[in-house]
Design a protein around this motif. Structure first.
Motif, PDB file in Angstrom:
ATOM      1  N   ASN A  90       0.867  -1.177   0.000  1.00 52.59           N
ATOM      2  CA  ASN A  90       0.000   0.000   0.000  1.00 52.59           C
ATOM      3  C   ASN A  90       0.905   1.228   0.000  1.00 52.59           C
ATOM      4  O   ASN A  90       1.976   1.211   0.616  1.00 52.59           O
ATOM      5  N   THR A  91       0.459   2.286  -0.687  1.00 53.97           N
ATOM      6  CA  THR A  91       1.291   3.490  -0.803  1.00 53.97           C
ATOM      7  C   THR A  91       0.517   4.719  -0.337  1.00 53.97           C
ATOM      8  O   THR A  91      -0.712   4.793  -0.476  1.00 53.97           O
ATOM      9  N   ILE A  92       1.258   5.656   0.222  1.00 47.48           N
ATOM     10  CA  ILE A  92       0.687   6.944   0.640  1.00 47.48           C
ATOM     11  C   ILE A  92       1.641   8.035   0.183  1.00 47.48           C
ATOM     12  O   ILE A  92       2.832   8.014   0.511  1.00 47.48           O
ATOM     13  N   ALA A  93       1.109   9.000  -0.572  1.00 46.90           N
ATOM     14  CA  ALA A  93       1.925  10.094  -1.090  1.00 46.90           C
ATOM     15  C   ALA A  93       2.076  11.184  -0.030  1.00 46.90           C
ATOM     16  O   ALA A  93       1.142  11.481   0.720  1.00 46.90           O
ATOM     17  N   ALA A  94       3.249  11.774   0.028  1.00 46.57           N
ATOM     18  CA  ALA A  94       3.529  12.871   0.963  1.00 46.57           C
ATOM     19  C   ALA A  94       3.532  14.198   0.210  1.00 46.57           C
ATOM     20  O   ALA A  94       3.619  14.237  -1.024  1.00 46.57           O
ATOM     21  N   GLY A  95       3.468  15.291   0.964  1.00 47.67           N
ATOM     22  CA  GLY A  95       3.399  16.610   0.348  1.00 47.67           C
ATOM     23  C   GLY A  95       4.653  16.994  -0.401  1.00 47.67           C
ATOM     24  O   GLY A  95       4.607  17.824  -1.321  1.00 47.67           O
ATOM     25  N   ASP A  96       5.795  16.406  -0.041  1.00 45.51           N
ATOM     26  CA  ASP A  96       7.042  16.766  -0.716  1.00 45.51           C
ATOM     27  C   ASP A  96       7.282  15.939  -1.976  1.00 45.51           C
ATOM     28  O   ASP A  96       8.353  16.027  -2.593  1.00 45.51           O
ATOM     29  N   GLY A  97       6.274  15.141  -2.353  1.00 47.36           N
ATOM     30  CA  GLY A  97       6.409  14.333  -3.561  1.00 47.36           C
ATOM     31  C   GLY A  97       6.911  12.927  -3.310  1.00 47.36           C
ATOM     32  O   GLY A  97       6.892  12.088  -4.221  1.00 47.36           O
ATOM     33  N   SER A  98       7.366  12.614  -2.100  1.00 47.86           N
ATOM     34  CA  SER A  98       7.836  11.265  -1.801  1.00 47.86           C
ATOM     35  C   SER A  98       6.653  10.322  -1.635  1.00 47.86           C
ATOM     36  O   SER A  98       5.512  10.752  -1.416  1.00 47.86           O
ATOM     37  N   MET A  99       6.919   9.028  -1.722  1.00 48.85           N
ATOM     38  CA  MET A  99       5.880   8.014  -1.616  1.00 48.85           C
ATOM     39  C   MET A  99       6.290   7.009  -0.550  1.00 48.85           C
ATOM     40  O   MET A  99       7.368   6.415  -0.628  1.00 48.85           O
ATOM     41  N   SER A 100       5.440   6.811   0.462  1.00 43.41           N
ATOM     42  CA  SER A 100       5.706   5.823   1.502  1.00 43.41           C
ATOM     43  C   SER A 100       5.069   4.501   1.112  1.00 43.41           C
ATOM     44  O   SER A 100       3.957   4.461   0.568  1.00 43.41           O
ATOM     45  N   VAL A 101       5.765   3.414   1.396  1.00 46.09           N
ATOM     46  CA  VAL A 101       5.311   2.079   1.007  1.00 46.09           C
ATOM     47  C   VAL A 101       5.144   1.244   2.268  1.00 46.09           C
ATOM     48  O   VAL A 101       6.040   1.195   3.121  1.00 46.09           O
ATOM     49  N   PHE A 102       3.997   0.562   2.372  1.00 47.60           N
ATOM     50  CA  PHE A 102       3.686  -0.259   3.533  1.00 47.60           C
ATOM     51  C   PHE A 102       3.319  -1.671   3.089  1.00 47.60           C
ATOM     52  O   PHE A 102       2.749  -1.870   2.012  1.00 47.60           O
ATOM     53  N   ILE A 103       3.630  -2.653   3.916  1.00 48.72           N
ATOM     54  CA  ILE A 103       3.294  -4.049   3.635  1.00 48.72           C
ATOM     55  C   ILE A 103       2.644  -4.647   4.878  1.00 48.72           C
ATOM     56  O   ILE A 103       2.690  -4.065   5.958  1.00 48.72           O
ATOM     57  N   GLY A 104       2.027  -5.809   4.698  1.00 43.36           N
ATOM     58  CA  GLY A 104       1.539  -6.584   5.830  1.00 43.36           C
ATOM     59  C   GLY A 104       0.605  -5.849   6.756  1.00 43.36           C
ATOM     60  O   GLY A 104       0.767  -5.898   7.973  1.00 43.36           O
TER      61      GLY A 104
ATOM     62  N   GLY B 151       0.212  -2.610   7.317  1.00 41.07           N
ATOM     63  CA  GLY B 151       0.663  -1.368   7.940  1.00 41.07           C
ATOM     64  C   GLY B 151       2.122  -1.329   8.322  1.00 41.07           C
ATOM     65  O   GLY B 151       2.604  -0.302   8.805  1.00 41.07           O
ATOM     66  N   GLN B 152       2.858  -2.415   8.116  1.00 38.34           N
ATOM     67  CA  GLN B 152       4.289  -2.404   8.405  1.00 38.34           C
ATOM     68  C   GLN B 152       5.006  -1.544   7.366  1.00 38.34           C
ATOM     69  O   GLN B 152       4.894  -1.788   6.169  1.00 38.34           O
ATOM     70  N   LYS B 153       5.734  -0.528   7.837  1.00 35.49           N
ATOM     71  CA  LYS B 153       6.419   0.361   6.907  1.00 35.49           C
ATOM     72  C   LYS B 153       7.580  -0.368   6.240  1.00 35.49           C
ATOM     73  O   LYS B 153       8.334  -1.095   6.870  1.00 35.49           O
ATOM     74  N   LEU B 154       7.706  -0.173   4.944  1.00 38.33           N
ATOM     75  CA  LEU B 154       8.837  -0.679   4.184  1.00 38.33           C
ATOM     76  C   LEU B 154       9.705   0.486   3.725  1.00 38.33           C
ATOM     77  O   LEU B 154      10.931   0.435   3.828  1.00 38.33           O
ATOM     78  N   VAL B 155       9.051   1.528   3.220  1.00 36.86           N
ATOM     79  CA  VAL B 155       9.745   2.765   2.845  1.00 36.86           C
ATOM     80  C   VAL B 155       8.966   3.929   3.432  1.00 36.86           C
ATOM     81  O   VAL B 155       7.753   4.035   3.229  1.00 36.86           O
ATOM     82  N   LEU B 156       9.650   4.777   4.161  1.00 42.12           N
ATOM     83  CA  LEU B 156       9.029   5.974   4.719  1.00 42.12           C
ATOM     84  C   LEU B 156       9.923   7.148   4.353  1.00 42.12           C
ATOM     85  O   LEU B 156      10.956   7.380   4.981  1.00 42.12           O
ATOM     86  N   GLY B 157       9.512   7.883   3.294  1.00 43.15           N
ATOM     87  CA  GLY B 157      10.353   8.960   2.783  1.00 43.15           C
ATOM     88  C   GLY B 157      11.632   8.396   2.207  1.00 43.15           C
ATOM     89  O   GLY B 157      11.616   7.642   1.236  1.00 43.15           O
ATOM     90  N   THR B 158      12.739   8.745   2.821  1.00 41.65           N
ATOM     91  CA  THR B 158      14.038   8.247   2.347  1.00 41.65           C
ATOM     92  C   THR B 158      14.584   7.139   3.249  1.00 41.65           C
ATOM     93  O   THR B 158      15.723   6.717   3.083  1.00 41.65           O
ATOM     94  N   GLN B 159      13.763   6.667   4.202  1.00 44.08           N
ATOM     95  CA  GLN B 159      14.191   5.619   5.125  1.00 44.08           C
ATOM     96  C   GLN B 159      13.541   4.285   4.743  1.00 44.08           C
ATOM     97  O   GLN B 159      12.385   4.248   4.334  1.00 44.08           O
ATOM     98  N   THR B 160      14.288   3.201   4.898  1.00 36.94           N
ATOM     99  CA  THR B 160      13.764   1.870   4.583  1.00 36.94           C
ATOM    100  C   THR B 160      13.845   0.965   5.812  1.00 36.94           C
ATOM    101  O   THR B 160      14.684   1.162   6.687  1.00 36.94           O
ATOM    102  N   THR B 161      12.944  -0.008   5.853  1.00 35.80           N
ATOM    103  CA  THR B 161      12.969  -1.052   6.879  1.00 35.80           C
ATOM    104  C   THR B 161      13.406  -2.347   6.214  1.00 35.80           C
ATOM    105  O   THR B 161      12.800  -2.772   5.230  1.00 35.80           O
ATOM    106  N   LYS B 162      14.423  -2.970   6.733  1.00 37.03           N
ATOM    107  CA  LYS B 162      14.971  -4.173   6.129  1.00 37.03           C
ATOM    108  C   LYS B 162      14.099  -5.392   6.440  1.00 37.03           C
ATOM    109  O   LYS B 162      13.718  -5.624   7.589  1.00 37.03           O
TER     110      LYS B 162
END
Length: 677
Positions: A216-230, A232-243
């Motif tokens: 699932n994806t959620i767009a941010a105001g600065d143009g970045s896209m956050s990616v979530f799996i499972g 609600g578990q964050k995979l990509v949040l802005g420029t940060q990733t969860t391994k």
């Protein structure tokens, strides 16, 4: 207005049409680029200049370069791709699993039938060495097929493990790519224009992640896209990733589960939250289909080996003197796998508390009591702190049914023993009564004389009998028939089946006596007559044909010439059609018979076959839906070369017209210069 105004109009027109040509050329160049969205130049008028005669236009400006995009269609394509990937991954693995269960004469059911059929020749010629050798060969072939199928299942598990590791590595790489693109897109957004190519690359990277995991994806105001799996578990949040990490299963080290490493905190993700992507398909196959197949195969192996070996022990072999038969078939025994999260054992963590073989030592042991009642399932034993001391909750994983057990409890044909040190509160153990049975199947006997063809008991009818009763079948049912020295004498007292019985020892001393009644179609069993002394154990079952009359005498005693007797070989033959597999004893005491070996194997084939066909159908359906979603997205955002070629001609002509405008403006300017001169 002068010639300079006309020249400005021409210059702006040329610039605008050149930009349009450039965008069209970019589209044509990227027609085969995965994830590329068609781009087009947005134009706007340059406004007008007021004069007494009205407003005169000042030409055209290039406002921006827009990409064709639909958030809804992009999301639908990504989701449907994830579902299709999950179904395809499971379908492919099930088709591999199906190969472990061949049909016809190559199948395990056929080999089992051949094993029991081999006792026909032994029954006809008990002393024939070649007939006995055939039994060993058929038993070895049956064991080989069991072991081969078990090893194939183990190899499939290894393949799933390797594929899970590779998939998790790919997801982490793609997540890093999305984070990198987020940073570039956020930086470019400050210019006021959208970086179309970067947006396409990010959408493609997210779509590629969907091949492995539904996101699932959620767009941010600065143009970045956050990616979530499972869920609600964050995979990509802005420029940060969860391994993502491959986590060893808490019970079985040969299996992997999906986990996350969130700021150094390692935790396993619940499988029910992983609903799409090839990783979800692999986990579902590993945690359900593969376990069920291994247990169904192991159930057959354990039931056949237990029944055959038990019947072997009830007979006498061909050695001199004859002794009780030793095991004919060996299979893997029950296993207990403690959770790696259990409390320490004697101060040493369970994960490192091992025996001499390198296996973790649990506080629980299993032993098979009744092989025909073993079920195709794993069990989870939980030291529930809410229960009384010494009580545990046992859950059968195949159907989720639970019951309370304690030390010595017998469940589904196996016994649970709690050994010191006892489990701590909240400890968990995975009990596998049959999972390892098939992969470790071997022929346990190599001497043909070791086949117990003879029954330890024989029946003799008095020569003065007047009835028509003859022996239909006689087999030992006790656990130590070779030690029995008792002789039973049945004397019928009327013509309707009533009889008196006596048990006498080797010295002809009376041990016990009593009465009974025989009914046509029912057997006579000596269980109720058995003395309490183990050394005098004497259990057998006898069936009659015909009808005895008053005064008829029947004697059941020790077999006089074991080398020529075929009683136990006949009992072995009877196992072919007996309900050896999956017998159930209900709480009420009612016994639900099991099925024969061939029927059990047919049930395995049917079960696997249904799963394969269902998975194939699901894969075809989801692939079709994914193709439709991709086609809808392509129709909206894709490049059509025919359309681009038409636009190329259109913008080329517009550019040429603008150039002609400049030529006219230049001519007017020259005329003005000449006039002024």
């Amino acid at each position: 207005m002068g010639a300079s105004a006309l020249m400005s109009l021409g210059m702006r027109a040329m610039t605008a049409n050149y930009a349009a040509l450039q965008a069209t050329g970019h589209n044509i160049a990227n027609v085969n680029t995965a994830g590329y969205s068609r781009q087009s130049v947005e134009l706007e008028t340059n406004g007008g200049q007021f004069t007494g005669a009205g407003f005169f236009g000042k030409g055209v400006n290039v406002a921006s370069v827009k990409r064709e995009h639909s958030e809804f269609l992009t999301r639908e394509a990504s989701t449907s791709r994830a579902i299709a990937a999950a179904d395809e991954a499971r379908s492919n693995q099930l088709q591999q699993l199906e190969k472990a269960f061949p049909l016809g004469e190559q199948g395990i059911g056929y080999a089992a039938g051949q094993l029991f059929n081999a006792f026909v020749d032994v029954a006809n010629k008990p002393a024939d060495a070649s007939s006995r050798q055939v039994v060993l060969a058929r038993t070895g072939e049956f064991a080989t097929r069991l072991r081969s199928a078990g090893e194939q299942i183990d190899n499939i598990q290894q393949g799933v493990t390797e594929e899970l590791r590779a998939s998790i590595t790919q997801v982490n790489m793609l997540a890093g790519r999305v984070a990198e693109l987020n940073q570039k897109i956020a930086a470019a957004q400050g210019s006021g224009q959208t970086p179309n190519d970067l947006l396409d690359q990010r959408d493609q990277a997210i779509s590629d992640i969907s091949q492995y995991l539904q996101v699932n994806t959620i767009a941010a105001g600065d143009g970045s896209m956050s990616v979530f799996i499972g869920g609600g578990q964050k995979l990509v949040l802005g420029t940060q990733t969860t391994k993502l990490v491959a986590v060893t299963d808490a019970f079985d080290p040969s299996r992997l589960q999906l986990g996350v490493n969130d700021s150094g905190s390692l935790r396993e993700m619940p499988n029910e939250l992983i609903t799409g992507g090839s990783i979800a398909g692999l986990l579902r196959f590993q945690n359900s289909d593969l376990i069920d197949a291994r247990n169904q195969l192991g159930q057959i192996a354990a039931a056949v080996a237990g029944s055959v070996n038990r019947q072997q022990a009830l007979g006498l072999d061909g050695s001199q003197p004859a002794v009780a038969g030793s095991p004919l078939l060996s299979v893997g025994g029950p296993r207990v796998l403690p959770s790696s999260n259990n409390a320490s054992v004697a101060g040493v963590p369970v994960a490192s508390y091992v025996n001499g073989s390198g296996d973790r030592v649990p506080s629980v042991s299993l032993s098979v009591v009744e092989p025909t009642e073993l079920q195709a399932s794993d069990y989870e034993l939980f030291a529930d702190p809410s229960l009384a001391a010494g009580s545990y909750t046992l859950t059968r994983r195949s159907d989720g049914s639970s019951q309370t057990v304690s030390n010595g409890s017998i469940v589904d044909g196996f016994r649970i023993d709690i050994v010191a040190p006892a489990p701590a509160a909240n400890d968990r153990f995975l009990l596998q009564p049959v999972a390892a049975a098939a992969s470790r199947a071997t022929l346990a006997l190599d001497n043909p004389r070791g086949i117990a063809a003879a029954s330890p008991v024989m029946a003799t009818f008095d020569v003065d009998n007047t009835g028509t009763a003859t022996l239909a079948a006689l087999s030992a049912t006790g656990t130590a028939p070779a030690a029995a020295e008792l002789t039973a004498t049945l004397t019928f007292t009327n013509n309707t089946g009533a009889y008196n019985w006596e048990l006498r020892d080797a010295s002809n001393a009376l041990v016990r006596s009593g009465t009974g009644t025989w009914t046509a179609g029912q057997s006579i069993r000596s269980d109720a007559w058995t003395p309490a002394t183990p050394a005098q154990r004497y259990d057998w079952e006898l069936s009659l044909s015909g009808v005895p009359r008053s005064g008829d005498i029947l004697t059941v005693g020790k077999t006089s010439f074991p080398a020529a007797d075929n009683g136990n070989a006949r009992a072995m033959m009877g196992l072919r059609d007996a309900g050896l597999v999956g017998q159930v004893t209900q709480a009420s005491g009612t016994v639900v018979p099991g099925v024969s070996v061939t029927d059990a194997y047919a049930n395995v084939l049917a079960n696997v076959g249904v799963r394969v066909q269902s998975a194939k159908y699901s894969a075809q359906q989801s692939a079709s839906i994914a193709d439709d979603a991709k086609a809808a997205l392509t129709d909206k955002t894709g490049v059509n070369l025919d359309e681009e070629a038409a636009r190329l001609i259109q913008f080329q002509q517009s550019y040429q017209a603008a150039a002609k405008m400049l030529q006219v403006a230049q001519s007017l300017f020259d005329t003005l210069l000449q006039t002024a001169g």
